[in-house]
Motif scaffolding. Sequence first.
Motif, mmCIF file in Angstrom:
data_model
loop_
_atom_site.group_PDB
_atom_site.id
_atom_site.type_symbol
_atom_site.label_atom_id
_atom_site.label_comp_id
_atom_site.label_asym_id
_atom_site.label_seq_id
_atom_site.Cartn_x
_atom_site.Cartn_y
_atom_site.Cartn_z
ATOM 1 N N GLY A 1 -31.051 28.242 -9.510
ATOM 2 C CA GLY A 1 -30.508 29.311 -10.335
ATOM 3 C C GLY A 1 -29.171 29.867 -9.880
ATOM 4 N N GLU A 2 -28.650 29.378 -8.776
ATOM 5 C CA GLU A 2 -27.367 29.838 -8.234
ATOM 6 C C GLU A 2 -26.292 28.783 -8.472
ATOM 7 N N THR A 3 -25.137 29.221 -8.955
ATOM 8 C CA THR A 3 -24.013 28.310 -9.150
ATOM 9 C C THR A 3 -23.248 28.162 -7.841
ATOM 10 N N GLU A 4 -22.998 26.922 -7.450
ATOM 11 C CA GLU A 4 -22.224 26.631 -6.251
ATOM 12 C C GLU A 4 -20.963 25.875 -6.665
ATOM 13 N N THR A 5 -19.853 26.160 -5.971
ATOM 14 C CA THR A 5 -18.565 25.548 -6.326
ATOM 15 C C THR A 5 -17.802 25.065 -5.087
ATOM 16 N N PRO A 6 -18.384 24.156 -4.316
ATOM 17 C CA PRO A 6 -17.661 23.667 -3.139
ATOM 18 C C PRO A 6 -16.512 22.742 -3.526
ATOM 19 N N THR A 7 -15.466 22.775 -2.716
ATOM 20 C CA THR A 7 -14.347 21.851 -2.862
ATOM 21 C C THR A 7 -14.561 20.707 -1.888
ATOM 22 N N LEU A 8 -14.461 19.490 -2.388
ATOM 23 C CA LEU A 8 -14.673 18.310 -1.560
ATOM 24 C C LEU A 8 -13.338 17.674 -1.195
ATOM 25 N N TYR A 9 -13.274 17.150 0.008
ATOM 26 C CA TYR A 9 -12.054 16.521 0.505
ATOM 27 C C TYR A 9 -12.200 15.006 0.525
ATOM 28 N N GLY A 10 -11.117 14.339 0.162
ATOM 29 C CA GLY A 10 -11.081 12.892 0.259
ATOM 30 C C GLY A 10 -9.667 12.393 0.480
ATOM 31 N N LYS B 1 0.855 -1.197 0.000
ATOM 32 C CA LYS B 1 0.000 0.000 0.000
ATOM 33 C C LYS B 1 0.888 1.243 0.000
ATOM 34 N N LEU B 2 0.545 2.186 -0.874
ATOM 35 C CA LEU B 2 1.215 3.481 -0.842
ATOM 36 C C LEU B 2 0.604 4.307 0.285
ATOM 37 N N PRO B 3 1.310 5.323 0.773
ATOM 38 C CA PRO B 3 0.718 6.173 1.815
ATOM 39 C C PRO B 3 -0.555 6.868 1.296
ATOM 40 N N ALA B 4 -1.454 7.135 2.215
ATOM 41 C CA ALA B 4 -2.688 7.836 1.859
ATOM 42 C C ALA B 4 -2.356 9.235 1.334
ATOM 43 N N GLU B 5 -3.120 9.671 0.340
ATOM 44 C CA GLU B 5 -2.954 11.015 -0.212
ATOM 45 C C GLU B 5 -4.249 11.787 -0.071
ATOM 46 N N ASP B 6 -4.126 13.068 0.262
ATOM 47 C CA ASP B 6 -5.290 13.944 0.321
ATOM 48 C C ASP B 6 -5.633 14.399 -1.083
ATOM 49 N N HIS B 7 -6.917 14.432 -1.395
ATOM 50 C CA HIS B 7 -7.388 14.906 -2.693
ATOM 51 C C HIS B 7 -8.481 15.939 -2.469
ATOM 52 N N TYR B 8 -8.457 16.964 -3.285
ATOM 53 C CA TYR B 8 -9.474 18.015 -3.240
ATOM 54 C C TYR B 8 -10.127 18.098 -4.608
ATOM 55 N N VAL B 9 -11.442 17.927 -4.644
ATOM 56 C CA VAL B 9 -12.175 17.906 -5.897
ATOM 57 C C VAL B 9 -13.009 19.180 -6.001
ATOM 58 N N GLU B 10 -12.727 19.959 -7.035
ATOM 59 C CA GLU B 10 -13.514 21.166 -7.311
ATOM 60 C C GLU B 10 -14.801 20.736 -7.991
ATOM 61 N N THR B 11 -15.939 21.099 -7.416
ATOM 62 C CA THR B 11 -17.224 20.743 -8.014
ATOM 63 C C THR B 11 -17.958 22.006 -8.426
ATOM 64 N N GLU B 12 -18.899 21.844 -9.327
ATOM 65 C CA GLU B 12 -19.727 22.973 -9.761
ATOM 66 C C GLU B 12 -21.090 22.451 -10.173
ATOM 67 N N PHE B 13 -22.133 23.123 -9.688
ATOM 68 C CA PHE B 13 -23.492 22.742 -10.024
ATOM 69 C C PHE B 13 -24.404 23.934 -9.758
ATOM 70 N N VAL B 14 -25.627 23.849 -10.248
ATOM 71 C CA VAL B 14 -26.591 24.932 -10.093
ATOM 72 C C VAL B 14 -27.752 24.440 -9.236
ATOM 73 N N VAL B 15 -28.111 25.230 -8.224
ATOM 74 C CA VAL B 15 -29.257 24.943 -7.368
ATOM 75 C C VAL B 15 -30.090 26.222 -7.288
#
Length: 192
Positions: A69-78, A53-67
């Motif tokens: 009529g407003e665009t939201e762009t949260p970054t998700l952590y994994g 197993k390689l060491p765990a790596e942090d990943h940040y995913v930029e998301t974008e969607f509309v709710v």
Amino acid sequence: MTRDAGDRRLSRRRVLQTSGALAGVSLLGLSATPAAGAAYETTTGKSEPQYEKLPAEDHYVETEFVVDGETETPTLYGSIICPDTDESVPVIATYSPYNDIRSPQGEAGSTAADGVADYFVPRGYARAMFDVVGTRNSEGCYDYGGIRERKTAAQVVEYLGTREWSSGKVGMIGGPTTARPSLQQPSKTRTI
């Protein structure tokens, strides 16, 4: 329903109790014992651990969607743990709002460092654990089962399926929240 000594009818409760006991015995493997001297067949090859197993790596995913009529762009952590190989590998992912509960308290340092990773990563799978939008280390507004959770989950699956180390096949494991990406039909999901 009452039953006297001569009444052979069973109550609903008795039927359920009996069938529950039989199911429990069956699940424990106590009902079917092999004949004396029967051989068990085992497998070798890809089912055996082959990789470190390689060491765990942090990943940040930029998301974008509309709710609304407003665009939201949260970054998700994994957090992702990959096997030490140059081959592309399938991914076993969990997208959970409960990672605070399972947050590591010791040296592991990663929510992805779990029993799933311990078993499957040495067998050639990557293990990914992502925080649902608005929980733990992920930005945004948490909306249990809502559009934000479904849209961001689908984007996490697409992200995992397009990494250079990924085979493009992403399976999901976990509780009820795991099935929500399928409502958005991400193309990289193979099984839930």
